[in-house]
Write a protein that holds these residues in place. Structure first.
Motif, PDB file in Angstrom:
ATOM      1  N   LEU A 183       0.833  -1.207   0.000  1.00 44.94           N
ATOM      2  CA  LEU A 183       0.000   0.000   0.000  1.00 44.94           C
ATOM      3  C   LEU A 183       0.864   1.252   0.000  1.00 44.94           C
ATOM      4  O   LEU A 183       0.567   2.217  -0.711  1.00 44.94           O
ATOM      5  N   LYS A 184       1.948   1.246   0.751  1.00 44.49           N
ATOM      6  CA  LYS A 184       2.855   2.396   0.811  1.00 44.49           C
ATOM      7  C   LYS A 184       3.360   2.735  -0.598  1.00 44.49           C
ATOM      8  O   LYS A 184       3.318   3.894  -1.022  1.00 44.49           O
ATOM      9  N   ASN A 185       3.809   1.731  -1.334  1.00 42.09           N
ATOM     10  CA  ASN A 185       4.320   1.948  -2.694  1.00 42.09           C
ATOM     11  C   ASN A 185       3.218   2.456  -3.622  1.00 42.09           C
ATOM     12  O   ASN A 185       3.436   3.357  -4.434  1.00 42.09           O
ATOM     13  N   LEU A 186       2.039   1.884  -3.518  1.00 43.76           N
ATOM     14  CA  LEU A 186       0.897   2.291  -4.338  1.00 43.76           C
ATOM     15  C   LEU A 186       0.546   3.754  -4.071  1.00 43.76           C
ATOM     16  O   LEU A 186       0.317   4.532  -4.997  1.00 43.76           O
ATOM     17  N   LEU A 187       0.512   4.129  -2.813  1.00 39.95           N
ATOM     18  CA  LEU A 187       0.193   5.513  -2.447  1.00 39.95           C
ATOM     19  C   LEU A 187       1.242   6.479  -2.980  1.00 39.95           C
ATOM     20  O   LEU A 187       0.907   7.510  -3.563  1.00 39.95           O
ATOM     21  N   GLU A 188       2.506   6.124  -2.789  1.00 40.22           N
ATOM     22  CA  GLU A 188       3.587   7.009  -3.238  1.00 40.22           C
ATOM     23  C   GLU A 188       3.585   7.169  -4.753  1.00 40.22           C
ATOM     24  O   GLU A 188       3.847   8.258  -5.257  1.00 40.22           O
ATOM     25  N   LYS A 189       3.248   6.110  -5.497  1.00 39.56           N
ATOM     26  CA  LYS A 189       3.121   6.205  -6.955  1.00 39.56           C
ATOM     27  C   LYS A 189       2.013   7.172  -7.347  1.00 39.56           C
ATOM     28  O   LYS A 189       2.029   7.761  -8.426  1.00 39.56           O
ATOM     29  N   ASN A 190       1.015   7.328  -6.451  1.00 37.66           N
ATOM     30  CA  ASN A 190      -0.108   8.228  -6.699  1.00 37.66           C
ATOM     31  C   ASN A 190       0.087   9.594  -6.031  1.00 37.66           C
ATOM     32  O   ASN A 190      -0.865  10.360  -5.878  1.00 37.66           O
ATOM     33  N   GLY A 191       1.313   9.888  -5.625  1.00 39.37           N
ATOM     34  CA  GLY A 191       1.638  11.205  -5.086  1.00 39.37           C
ATOM     35  C   GLY A 191       1.185  11.459  -3.655  1.00 39.37           C
ATOM     36  O   GLY A 191       1.091  12.608  -3.221  1.00 39.37           O
ATOM     37  N   VAL A 192       0.930  10.384  -2.905  1.00 39.81           N
ATOM     38  CA  VAL A 192       0.489  10.529  -1.516  1.00 39.81           C
ATOM     39  C   VAL A 192       1.687  10.304  -0.593  1.00 39.81           C
ATOM     40  O   VAL A 192       2.408   9.324  -0.734  1.00 39.81           O
ATOM     41  N   LYS A 193       1.887  11.237   0.354  1.00 41.70           N
ATOM     42  CA  LYS A 193       2.954  11.080   1.339  1.00 41.70           C
ATOM     43  C   LYS A 193       2.534   9.994   2.331  1.00 41.70           C
ATOM     44  O   LYS A 193       1.367   9.908   2.703  1.00 41.70           O
ATOM     45  N   THR A 194       3.508   9.184   2.755  1.00 43.54           N
ATOM     46  CA  THR A 194       3.210   8.156   3.749  1.00 43.54           C
ATOM     47  C   THR A 194       4.127   8.367   4.948  1.00 43.54           C
ATOM     48  O   THR A 194       5.247   8.869   4.810  1.00 43.54           O
ATOM     49  N   GLU A 195       3.635   7.983   6.094  1.00 41.50           N
ATOM     50  CA  GLU A 195       4.390   8.146   7.328  1.00 41.50           C
ATOM     51  C   GLU A 195       4.202   6.911   8.192  1.00 41.50           C
ATOM     52  O   GLU A 195       3.063   6.472   8.399  1.00 41.50           O
ATOM     53  N   LEU A 196       5.297   6.330   8.655  1.00 45.47           N
ATOM     54  CA  LEU A 196       5.223   5.249   9.639  1.00 45.47           C
ATOM     55  C   LEU A 196       5.335   5.946  10.983  1.00 45.47           C
ATOM     56  O   LEU A 196       6.420   6.390  11.368  1.00 45.47           O
ATOM     57  N   ALA A 197       4.231   6.109  11.661  1.00 40.76           N
ATOM     58  CA  ALA A 197       4.230   6.885  12.894  1.00 40.76           C
ATOM     59  C   ALA A 197       3.016   6.523  13.728  1.00 40.76           C
ATOM     60  O   ALA A 197       2.109   5.838  13.257  1.00 40.76           O
ATOM     61  N   CYS A 198       2.999   7.034  14.945  1.00 33.44           N
ATOM     62  CA  CYS A 198       1.852   6.849  15.822  1.00 33.44           C
ATOM     63  C   CYS A 198       1.106   8.178  15.916  1.00 33.44           C
ATOM     64  O   CYS A 198       1.672   9.177  16.360  1.00 33.44           O
ATOM     65  N   THR A 199      -0.147   8.175  15.475  1.00 33.41           N
ATOM     66  CA  THR A 199      -0.960   9.393  15.503  1.00 33.41           C
ATOM     67  C   THR A 199      -1.020   9.999  16.900  1.00 33.41           C
ATOM     68  O   THR A 199      -0.916  11.213  17.064  1.00 33.41           O
ATOM     69  N   LEU A 200      -1.146   9.148  17.920  1.00 33.59           N
ATOM     70  CA  LEU A 200      -1.228   9.648  19.297  1.00 33.59           C
ATOM     71  C   LEU A 200       0.049  10.381  19.695  1.00 33.59           C
ATOM     72  O   LEU A 200       0.003  11.438  20.338  1.00 33.59           O
ATOM     73  N   VAL A 201       1.213   9.843  19.304  1.00 36.69           N
ATOM     74  CA  VAL A 201       2.497  10.485  19.626  1.00 36.69           C
ATOM     75  C   VAL A 201       2.628  11.784  18.835  1.00 36.69           C
ATOM     76  O   VAL A 201       3.018  12.813  19.395  1.00 36.69           O
ATOM     77  N   LEU A 202       2.298  11.749  17.539  1.00 36.38           N
ATOM     78  CA  LEU A 202       2.397  12.964  16.729  1.00 36.38           C
ATOM     79  C   LEU A 202       1.549  14.098  17.330  1.00 36.38           C
ATOM     80  O   LEU A 202       1.997  15.244  17.405  1.00 36.38           O
ATOM     81  N   LEU A 203       0.334  13.755  17.750  1.00 33.46           N
ATOM     82  CA  LEU A 203      -0.555  14.758  18.333  1.00 33.46           C
ATOM     83  C   LEU A 203      -0.024  15.284  19.658  1.00 33.46           C
ATOM     84  O   LEU A 203      -0.052  16.479  19.918  1.00 33.46           O
ATOM     85  N   SER A 204       0.456  14.363  20.508  1.00 30.68           N
ATOM     86  CA  SER A 204       0.871  14.795  21.844  1.00 30.68           C
ATOM     87  C   SER A 204       2.211  15.531  21.846  1.00 30.68           C
ATOM     88  O   SER A 204       2.529  16.216  22.800  1.00 30.68           O
ATOM     89  N   THR A 205       2.975  15.428  20.746  1.00 25.30           N
ATOM     90  CA  THR A 205       4.248  16.149  20.664  1.00 25.30           C
ATOM     91  C   THR A 205       4.167  17.341  19.709  1.00 25.30           C
ATOM     92  O   THR A 205       5.176  17.948  19.389  1.00 25.30           O
ATOM     93  N   GLY A 206       2.972  17.649  19.233  1.00 28.77           N
ATOM     94  CA  GLY A 206       2.787  18.816  18.361  1.00 28.77           C
ATOM     95  C   GLY A 206       3.343  18.648  16.961  1.00 28.77           C
ATOM     96  O   GLY A 206       3.574  19.614  16.255  1.00 28.77           O
ATOM     97  N   GLN A 207       3.548  17.413  16.524  1.00 24.60           N
ATOM     98  CA  GLN A 207       4.113  17.155  15.182  1.00 24.60           C
ATOM     99  C   GLN A 207       3.068  16.751  14.163  1.00 24.60           C
ATOM    100  O   GLN A 207       3.395  16.392  13.040  1.00 24.60           O
ATOM    101  N   TYR A 208       1.794  16.763  14.555  1.00 24.01           N
ATOM    102  CA  TYR A 208       0.740  16.299  13.661  1.00 24.01           C
ATOM    103  C   TYR A 208       0.560  17.289  12.510  1.00 24.01           C
ATOM    104  O   TYR A 208       0.428  16.917  11.403  1.00 24.01           O
TER     105      TYR A 208
END
Length: 120
Positions: free
Chosen positions: A95-120
């Protein structure tokens, strides 16, 4: 402007990370849409079971195992999103490769961590 996050794999169960993510996104003022196996509500956010064609999704945050993502490949691409977050346990190179071929950025991350550290 697209500023909505779609939680894919949303759960009505309080102890699930997708449920916590919906609540935290909502509390941070992010517009949230949610698709899960059961219809219901998490706070004020409606969880639906159908692939609705939302037109304002910026980010999809995944809470589905790789094998359960397959039925959503075309759907995610059709939403024309800016990024997809693969939360821990949802990693999927196909899915990551398919998305990137379609111009979508992908991130391996935890949404909860991104939100709680202000990186979302």
């Amino acid at each position: 402007m697209k500023n909505t996050t779609l939680v894919l794999g949303a759960s009505l169960k309080e102890d699930r990370y997708s449920n916590k993510a919906i609540k935290l996104l909502d509390s941070k003022g992010v517009n949230v849409k949610a698709i899960g196996n059961r219809q219901g509500r998490v706070n004020e956010v409606e969880v639906v079971t159908e692939k609705i064609m939302f037109n304002d999704i910026d980010t999809v945050t995944l809470y589905l195992s790789a094998k359960n993502q397959v039925i959503y490949y075309d759907y995610i691409i059709s939403l024309n999103v800016n990024r997809v977050i693969f939360n821990p346990g949802t990693e999927n190179s196909e899915l990551k490769n398919l998305l990137e071929k379609n111009g979508v950025k992908t991130e391996l991350a935890c949404t909860l961590v991104l939100l709680s550290t202000g990186q979302y």
